[in-house]
Each structure stands twice: as C-alpha cells, then as structure tokens.
Scaffold this motif. Structure first.
Motif, mmCIF file in Angstrom:
data_model
loop_
_atom_site.group_PDB
_atom_site.id
_atom_site.type_symbol
_atom_site.label_atom_id
_atom_site.label_comp_id
_atom_site.label_asym_id
_atom_site.label_seq_id
_atom_site.Cartn_x
_atom_site.Cartn_y
_atom_site.Cartn_z
ATOM 1 N N GLY A 425 1.854 13.463 -7.732
ATOM 2 C CA GLY A 425 1.613 12.029 -7.603
ATOM 3 C C GLY A 425 2.557 11.356 -6.630
ATOM 4 N N PRO A 426 2.523 10.015 -6.571
ATOM 5 C CA PRO A 426 3.327 9.271 -5.592
ATOM 6 C C PRO A 426 4.819 9.485 -5.707
ATOM 7 C CG PRO A 426 1.612 7.868 -6.516
ATOM 8 C CD PRO A 426 1.606 9.128 -7.318
ATOM 9 N N GLU A 427 5.283 9.969 -6.875
ATOM 10 C CA GLU A 427 6.719 10.220 -7.012
ATOM 11 C C GLU A 427 7.198 11.308 -6.056
ATOM 12 O OE1 GLU A 427 4.479 12.945 -9.643
ATOM 13 O OE2 GLU A 427 4.456 10.782 -9.334
ATOM 14 N N CYS A 428 6.268 12.066 -5.449
ATOM 15 C CA CYS A 428 6.634 13.146 -4.518
ATOM 16 C C CYS A 428 7.054 12.621 -3.155
ATOM 17 C CB CYS A 428 5.470 14.119 -4.356
ATOM 18 S SG CYS A 428 5.140 15.109 -5.829
ATOM 19 N N VAL A 429 6.748 11.360 -2.850
ATOM 20 C CA VAL A 429 7.068 10.843 -1.516
ATOM 21 C C VAL A 429 8.160 9.784 -1.612
ATOM 22 C CG1 VAL A 429 4.846 11.411 -0.511
ATOM 23 C CG2 VAL A 429 5.125 9.204 -1.601
ATOM 24 N N LEU A 430 9.139 9.899 -0.740
ATOM 25 C CA LEU A 430 10.283 9.000 -0.682
ATOM 26 C C LEU A 430 10.306 8.325 0.681
ATOM 27 C CD1 LEU A 430 12.955 11.591 -1.920
ATOM 28 C CD2 LEU A 430 11.376 10.267 -3.324
ATOM 29 N N GLY A 431 10.731 7.076 0.703
ATOM 30 C CA GLY A 431 10.759 6.372 1.981
ATOM 31 C C GLY A 431 11.942 5.440 2.091
ATOM 32 N N ILE A 432 12.361 5.187 3.323
ATOM 33 C CA ILE A 432 13.371 4.169 3.629
ATOM 34 C C ILE A 432 12.797 3.312 4.748
ATOM 35 C CG2 ILE A 432 15.741 3.698 4.358
ATOM 36 C CD1 ILE A 432 16.481 6.531 3.517
ATOM 37 N N GLU A 433 12.817 1.998 4.563
ATOM 38 C CA GLU A 433 12.256 1.094 5.557
ATOM 39 C C GLU A 433 13.006 -0.229 5.514
ATOM 40 O OE1 GLU A 433 10.642 -0.935 8.378
ATOM 41 O OE2 GLU A 433 10.210 1.198 8.124
ATOM 42 N N LEU A 434 13.446 -0.685 6.691
ATOM 43 C CA LEU A 434 14.237 -1.912 6.785
ATOM 44 C C LEU A 434 13.384 -3.167 6.666
ATOM 45 C CD1 LEU A 434 17.058 -3.110 7.323
ATOM 46 C CD2 LEU A 434 16.581 -2.932 9.770
ATOM 47 N N PRO A 436 10.909 -5.641 5.153
ATOM 48 C CA PRO A 436 10.368 -5.827 3.804
ATOM 49 C C PRO A 436 8.848 -5.887 3.757
ATOM 50 C CG PRO A 436 11.416 -7.850 4.616
ATOM 51 C CD PRO A 436 11.758 -6.770 5.573
ATOM 52 N N TYR A 437 8.212 -6.404 4.821
ATOM 53 C CA TYR A 437 6.746 -6.372 4.884
ATOM 54 C C TYR A 437 6.247 -4.930 4.768
ATOM 55 C CZ TYR A 437 6.560 -11.080 7.035
ATOM 56 O OH TYR A 437 6.640 -12.403 7.311
ATOM 57 N N ALA A 438 6.820 -4.089 5.656
ATOM 58 C CA ALA A 438 6.363 -2.711 5.735
ATOM 59 C C ALA A 438 6.662 -1.943 4.460
ATOM 60 C CB ALA A 438 7.010 -2.019 6.933
ATOM 61 N N ALA A 439 7.847 -2.170 3.875
ATOM 62 C CA ALA A 439 8.220 -1.432 2.665
ATOM 63 C C ALA A 439 7.237 -1.698 1.529
ATOM 64 C CB ALA A 439 9.641 -1.807 2.247
ATOM 65 N N GLU A 440 6.872 -2.968 1.332
ATOM 66 C CA GLU A 440 5.918 -3.255 0.261
ATOM 67 C C GLU A 440 4.532 -2.702 0.577
ATOM 68 O OE1 GLU A 440 4.211 -7.234 -1.824
ATOM 69 O OE2 GLU A 440 6.084 -6.337 -2.484
ATOM 70 N N LEU A 441 4.126 -2.800 1.839
ATOM 71 C CA LEU A 441 2.832 -2.233 2.215
ATOM 72 C C LEU A 441 2.808 -0.725 2.026
ATOM 73 C CD1 LEU A 441 2.148 -4.429 5.335
ATOM 74 C CD2 LEU A 441 0.577 -4.158 3.420
ATOM 75 N N ALA A 442 3.939 -0.070 2.269
ATOM 76 C CA ALA A 442 4.009 1.379 2.046
ATOM 77 C C ALA A 442 3.742 1.694 0.579
ATOM 78 C CB ALA A 442 5.373 1.914 2.468
ATOM 79 N N ARG A 443 4.292 0.889 -0.323
ATOM 80 C CA ARG A 443 4.061 1.125 -1.751
ATOM 81 C C ARG A 443 2.598 0.894 -2.105
ATOM 82 N NH1 ARG A 443 8.700 -2.555 -2.045
ATOM 83 N NH2 ARG A 443 10.598 -1.278 -1.897
ATOM 84 N N VAL A 444 2.044 -0.223 -1.641
ATOM 85 C CA VAL A 444 0.660 -0.551 -1.977
ATOM 86 C C VAL A 444 -0.304 0.488 -1.426
ATOM 87 C CG1 VAL A 444 -1.190 -2.241 -1.620
ATOM 88 C CG2 VAL A 444 1.110 -3.026 -2.182
ATOM 89 N N SER A 445 -0.119 0.877 -0.169
ATOM 90 C CA SER A 445 -1.044 1.853 0.425
ATOM 91 C C SER A 445 -0.900 3.216 -0.236
ATOM 92 C CB SER A 445 -0.829 1.947 1.936
ATOM 93 O OG SER A 445 0.486 2.354 2.242
#
Length: 769
Positions: A425-434, A436-445
């Motif tokens: 599941g999604p717990e397998c993917v980790l991300g770092i993004e400066l 805030p727009y992109a970081a939240e969109l990464a979670r939603v997508s």
C-alpha cells in the motif's frame, strides 16, 4: 443459428454456470458465424484458460481469445459486477486483454480495458441480438478488438478537470485566501468527486449537494460532509458515511464560494472522476493551484514511459529477479510434494507411507514459506523520492509494486498455492517536497492511485479508515536542514526522482546568497561550481555507501557529465556502481522540453553488465561514456598561455603560427560557413533589422521587425535547432568534422570513439613529456 433460434433456446435459461457456459458460447459463435475454440486453437483461443491447466481447478477465464478478450460466465440473474471483478483480478495472467466481457446468458456486458484510455461499457440484452448492429459489435470483439479503443484518454479527462479547478483556485486566491488553505480545500473537493464516482461516497451525495445554488447552504452541507468523512460512524441524515480521515479531512473548514463557483462544481461533478490519471493529476493540479506555475497550464508533462525508464531498472528489476528465485523454490517444493504423495499412495507399508506423507508436508511448508516470505519482503519495500513534487514518480512506483505483488500471487496460484489479498500500500512510498501545494497533491494522488489500482484489479478499497495517514510524504527541504547541516533522508531500499534543475550561476539569484552559501557549507563533497541537482546525486550516493539504500535512479541535467557536476559521479564510477545510464534523453521540466541524463547507482551486478543508452557495456565512466575514461585526461602545461576559453583570450601566440596552414584554413572556412548558415536560421533577414550599437566597435543590435516577427524569433533557439538537427546543419557539421580530422591526419569518417581514443593517447603522451 438464427437470432430467433438463439433467443428461444437461451431465454430464461435455468442451467448453472458450469452447465451452460460453453454451450451458450458455442451457440453464440454459431449465431455470429465464428468458429468456436477447439484443440486446434490451443494457446490462442481457449475455454477454461489459466490455472486449471496446472492445478485441476477452474481456469482464470471461461473463454479467452489472445489479444482480444477474457470472458467470464455466471448463472442467470447472478451478480455480473462480481464476475467482472473476478476477470479483472486475472487479467494480468491473461496478458491484459483489451476487452473484459461478462455474461449470464441473458445479458452480455463488454468493457474496454485499454491502458491510458477512458473505459467504455456496452450492455447487450439477449433480445438485442436480433439487431444486426448489435451482432456486428460482438463480431468486432472477435475480429477487430482494437476498434473498441476509446478516442478519449484519461490524460484528456485529467487535463479538463485540472483546468476547471485552476479557475476556482485562482478566484479563491484573488479573494484573499492563503495559498495553503486554497490547496487543502480544493483537494478535498476533488477527492469527494472521485470518492463519489468510485462508490465510496453513497447516493451521489456530492452531486446532490452542488445542485443547491445557494452558497450558504453549500458551505453548511460541505462542513457536514467533511465532518462525517473525518470520523468513524459519521452520517449525513440517516445515510452512513465511510470513515476517510488520513489527514485530508482533518477539520471541517470550508472556504466561502460564489454561485458561479457552485455552478462550476456542478459541471465538474458530472465528469467521471473514477478514470482520472493519478500519475498526472498532481502535476496538472499543481500548475492550477500554484500561482507561480499557472503559466504551465496546457504545457507538456512527462509521460509514464519515461519515468518507468528509472523505476523499472532501479526498483522492479532486482525484485523480479528475487521472485524468480523464490518461484523456482516453490515449483521444486510443490513437485516434491506431488512426488511424495504419489509414493505414499503406491506403498503398502504403513511406516513408509507415513514417511512420504511427512515428506510431502515438509515440501508444502517450504513452498508456502517461500511464497509468503517473498510477499512479506515485498510489503517491507520502501521507495523514496527526495524531490517528489506532486507525486508522479511515487504513484508509478506504487502501482508497479502492487502489480508485482499481484503477479506473484497469480504465479503462486498457478503453481497450486492460495492467493492472498493484496497488502502492498501507500506506506511503501516516501517523499520529501518543499512546496506545500505539491506535497499535499502528492498525498492525494497517491491515495487515488491506490484506490484505482484496487478497483481496476477487482478488489475493494481498504476500510477503517479508507485513507491511511501519509506522513511518509514530508513537506520540508530535502538538502538543507533547519540547523544548516545536510538534511537527513529516511532509510529506503530504493531512491528515485527528478530533482530540481537550477544552474550553479542562478542559485544565488533564485535561492538567495545566504541559502546558497549554507548549502555549499553543508555539502563539502559537492564542489562549489555544481548545479543544484548535484546535491541530490551526492545524497543518493551517500545513502548507498552507508548501506541505507540499495539502488538509486535520478533524472539530472545533462551537464552532470562534465565540469564540477561530474565530480559527484566520480566515486560511484570508481566503485563500478553506475549500473545503468541514459546520457542524453528528452524530458519535460516545468512544461518545457529539455535534454537530461538519467543516472542509476547501486550495488554492482554480478550476472549482468552495465547498460548505457540501452546497450550493454564493460563499464560506465563518470562522464557517462563507455570504454574510454576521458575523465583521466590531464591539463597540459604546454597549452598554458595558448588556449582560450570563449571570448576571454589568455594567449595570442591562438593564431599567428597557424594562419597560413592549409589545414587551419580549411577548418576556418568550414566553421565560417556553419556559423553564417546557423545565424541566418536564427535571425533571418525577413524577420530582423540591424541597428548600430551605441558603443563603437561592438556588433550591431539585432531587433525584430514587428510583433509577429518577435513571436517567430522566440521559437528559433539553438536548442530547438539542434534537437531537430536538419540535414543542412548535419552536413555542415560533417564538413567541419572532416576538416578537423584531416588536420590530425585521421580519416574523414573516423568514429567518435576512435577520435576520443586518439585524443586521449595524445594527451597522455604530451603529459608524460
């Protein structure tokens, strides 16, 4: 068989699925004038295709036609949606047929399953078969399945959705709302529409909500919905609402909207949000939500195939190799189990029979352990994108891991083991993004990608809550910590991504002088003249060298091959750890087409050679070349005071010695013609006018004749010219190359590798003097 004969035979059919499936299909073939499956069509057109051939059970599809369809039957009045889920689950084992068809003899439902296309559905009742057009449609499923490919793609749908919400986001920002608040609110609305269209929100609840055009009522209803989605046991009236949570519905804040905004939402809610492309969703919505990126709306984006050039070799290839080893153990163990059971059945001695039974049990346990052990190993995989943007790399990596898990389960089932439910599941993917727009969109997508995968493969979405928290996608600086030291990255087996492209000379202007100085101080192993992307390469290599990461693959500027940038690849190259690279590939950054290098680092492979630009080579050097390591060339003392860099001349003795040399004259003539022709393309006389420069001695200023000419001149850049490389340009370069080759005494058609080898040999000879 006539249509009336067929309808009379099968109307109200009381037989079970097993009793009627093949008879019904043979009669249907007779009605359509198509030969049914037979022993002669084995391998291309079969009944009971799949697992039954190995285990003795039912096949994965009641009927299968290669590259056309998988067809699943159910008894009359059975749940055809359940039949569809079943055929979805087995589609990978059936080579992903473009059509998935289910039938209960009274109805046929045909769904398209083309990758990247919006799905279409065709429902056929038994009485419809009297219509010749309906029969023709079914014939196409056999004879021309590709004709069902929908014209509209999922990318088209996602672009339309993004453009719609970009307007709403802009209006909310113009009303004075903070950027983060707008992004959070709009993402909630997007997810509500998606959840409704995948039947996670019941009774078309969001569509009903936007029918009301009164803004105050809409805002109140929205708050009620968000509150219900955030809590377990939430309700709207008497209707229970699933528990979503995950941080997206962390409060009930609703931004004020106008009647026009609600009208736009009403239109958007009618789109089929179940089919949006999650791998593009983040990129396109980020452009709409982020004021700094709105100019990129409608611009190009990186397609999935390009991203998979990194995901496949870095993440999938080693995992697939591990599965093949485990699969061999399973196959051997299950064969031993069968042999032991057969021996136990043959023997008459009770003691000997018991020994064979124990042997069979041990073998079965070995097979089960190998299968479940690999699945547990797969669920423990962590993939990090330390510059994840809006999540397209992470979405594709998650989808690929889930595809692999599903393939593993189907392989094991074919061998005779039970198939467990998917757990990756999604717990397998980790991300770092400066951003805030992109970081939240990464979670939603990522949430959307997970739910879509489950539905596409015939499984239910996870529950309680539907959205698991995704704190694994962090919003922070990936290379510089708050304390001024190099930022830490979470441990991950694989690192992938597309770090930001920013040249060394622009770092101070774009990031501030203080930041650039702190960054360079925090990363002493990265030379001061390196581009920003080099810090991510250095971070990936640090993680590999420290044993925290197994493999990494990053998209970099193609300038990584030279100068200060190349320094960060020196140690990986010396360790033989550049196992794959693409030295000069087209890519899309911020909507613009650029050229990049893709570099993959990690454990040296023992059973395969490195691959450069798709070809196996002995080794890959730091400059991303094979064979010759040109990075070992040395500065020559004899050239001091002679050579010059660009217009900054440091020696004058470039030129008098060679002025009358025929070889030098040939080079100069070829270079002059090349420059003249190239300049004529960049600034054609019909588009420009020349004015003397104010300061005497400087070249004339080149100005566009009018506004239309200015627009055309913007399209004429050296980058575009050389990307296209027309025949005339290639020919002029060939002429110049031949003149240079002649000056060295080489043949005109010398290969680039041979020329470099000769130059390196000359360099070493002169350096040794």
């Amino acid at each position: 068989m006539t249509p009336d004969d067929f309808i009379r035979t099968w109307s109200g059919n009381p037989l079970s699925e097993r009793a009627s499936a093949q008879s019904h299909f043979r009669d249907l073939c007779a009605l359509l004038g198509i030969d049914p499956p037979s022993p002669l069509t084995a391998g291309t057109f079969e009944f009971e295709k799949g697992a039954g051939k190995t285990t003795g059970g039912d096949g994965w599809a009641d009927v299968w036609l290669k590259d056309a369809f998988a067809w699943e039957y159910k008894k009359t009045k059975a749940n055809l949606d359940a039949a569809y889920a079943q055929v979805q689950r087995y589609a990978p084992a059936l080579d992903h047929p473009p059509l998935l068809i289910v039938s209960d003899t009274q109805a046929i439902v045909l769904r398209t399953a083309f990758t990247g296309a919006v799905q279409e559905r065709h429902d056929i009742a038994i009485d419809d078969l009297r219509d010749a057009a309906t029969r023709d449609l079914l014939c196409r499923a056999f004879e021309d399945p590709l004709s069902f490919r929908p014209r509209r793609t999922r990318a088209d749908l996602t672009e339309d959705a993004a453009a719609t919400f970009a307007d709403l986001a802009l209006r909310l920002r113009q009303s004075g709302h903070a950027a983060g608040e707008v992004a959070h609110f709009v993402n909630r609305l997007v997810f509500c529409m998606f959840a409704e269209d995948v039947n996670l929100l019941p009774e078309k609840m969001f569509q009903k909500m936007v029918i009301v055009s009164d803004p105050a009522s809409f805002e109140e209803n929205c708050r009620d919905l968000f509150r219900a989605m955030a809590t377990k046991g939430g309700k709207i009236g008497y209707t229970p609402i699933p528990w979503f949570n995950g941080g997206l519905f962390d409060d009930e804040t609703v931004l004020p909207v106008t009647a026009d905004d609600i009208g736009m939402l009403r239109k958007a809610a009618k789109m089929d949000w179940s089919q949006i492309d999650a791998s593009l969703l983040g990129t396109l919505f980020e452009r709409g939500l982020d004021p700094d990126k709105r100019s990129q709306l409608g611009a190009h984006y990186t397609d999935a195939a390009k991203i998979m050039q990194i995901v496949d070799p870095v993440v999938l290839r080693p995992l697939k190799a591990e599965w093949e080893a485990a699969r061999a153990i399973i196959a051997a163990a299950l064969q031993e189990e069968r042999d032991a059971k057969a021996e136990a059945a043959r023997t008459r001695a009770a003691a000997k029979s018991g020994a064979q039974t124990r042997r069979a049990n041990r073998a079965h346990e070995t097979a089960v352990k190998a299968h479940l052990g690999f699945l547990e190993r797969l669920r423990a995989v962590r993939v990090l994108d330390p510059a994840c943007g809006s999540g397209n790399f992470l979405n594709l990596a998650l989808t690929a891991l889930k595809d692999l898990e599903h393939r593993v389960s189907l392989d094991a089932e074919a061998l005779g083991l039970p198939r467990p439910a998917p757990q990756v599941g999604p717990e397998c993917v980790l991300g770092i993004e400066l951003n805030p727009y992109a970081a939240e969109l990464a979670r939603v997508s990522t949430w959307i990608a997970e739910i879509q995968w489950m539905r596409r493969n015939g499984f239910e979405a996870s529950k309680d809550p539907i959205l698991k928290p995704l704190g694994t996608i962090e919003c922070r600086d990936a290379v510089l910590g708050a304390d001024g030291t190099a930022a830490d990255w979470p441990a991950a087996e694989f690192i992938i991504g597309n770090p930001p492209f920013l040249g060394n000379k622009r770092m101070v202007g774009e990031l501030s002088e203080g930041y650039a100085m702190s960054l360079r101080a925090a990363w002493p192993e990265v030379p001061g003249g390196a581009d920003l992307v080099a810090y991510w390469v250095a971070g990936a290599w640090q993680a590999i060298a420290a044993g925290r990461t197994r493999r990494a693959g990053l998209v970099t500027t193609n300038s990584i091959r030279g100068g200060a940038n190349r320094t960060v690849l020196t140690k990986p190259a010396e360790a033989g750890a550049i196992f794959e690279a693409w030295s000069d590939e087209p890519w899309t950054v911020a909507g613009a087409a650029v050229r990049v290098s893709m570099v993959m680092l990690g454990e040296p492979t023992t059973n395969s050679r490195p691959r450069l630009d798709g070809t196996e080579v002995e080794r890959i050097a730091a400059d991303l070349t094979a064979g010759l390591d040109l990075t070992t060339a040395e500065r020559l003392g004899e050239n001091k005071g002679v050579a010059f860099q660009g217009p900054v001349k440091v020696g004058a003795s470039p030129a008098a010695d060679y002025a009358n040399d025929p070889r030098a004259e040939a080079i100069a003539a070829a270079a002059w013609v090349l420059n003249e022709k190239r300049e004529a393309w960049l600034n054609p006389p019909e588009l420009v006018r020349r004015e003397p420069e104010v300061v005497e001695g400087y070249p004339d200023r080149i100005l566009p004749k009018d506004e239309a000419a200015a627009k055309e001149l913007k399209k004429r850049t050296l980058t575009k010219l050389y990307n296209a490389r027309p025949a005339w340009l290639a020919g002029l370069h060939d002429r110049l190359d031949a003149a240079v080759a002649d000056a060295y005494g080489w043949p005109a058609d010398i290969s680039e590798d041979d020329a470099l080898a000769h130059l390196l040999e000359l360099n070493r000879a002169r350096a040794a003097r």
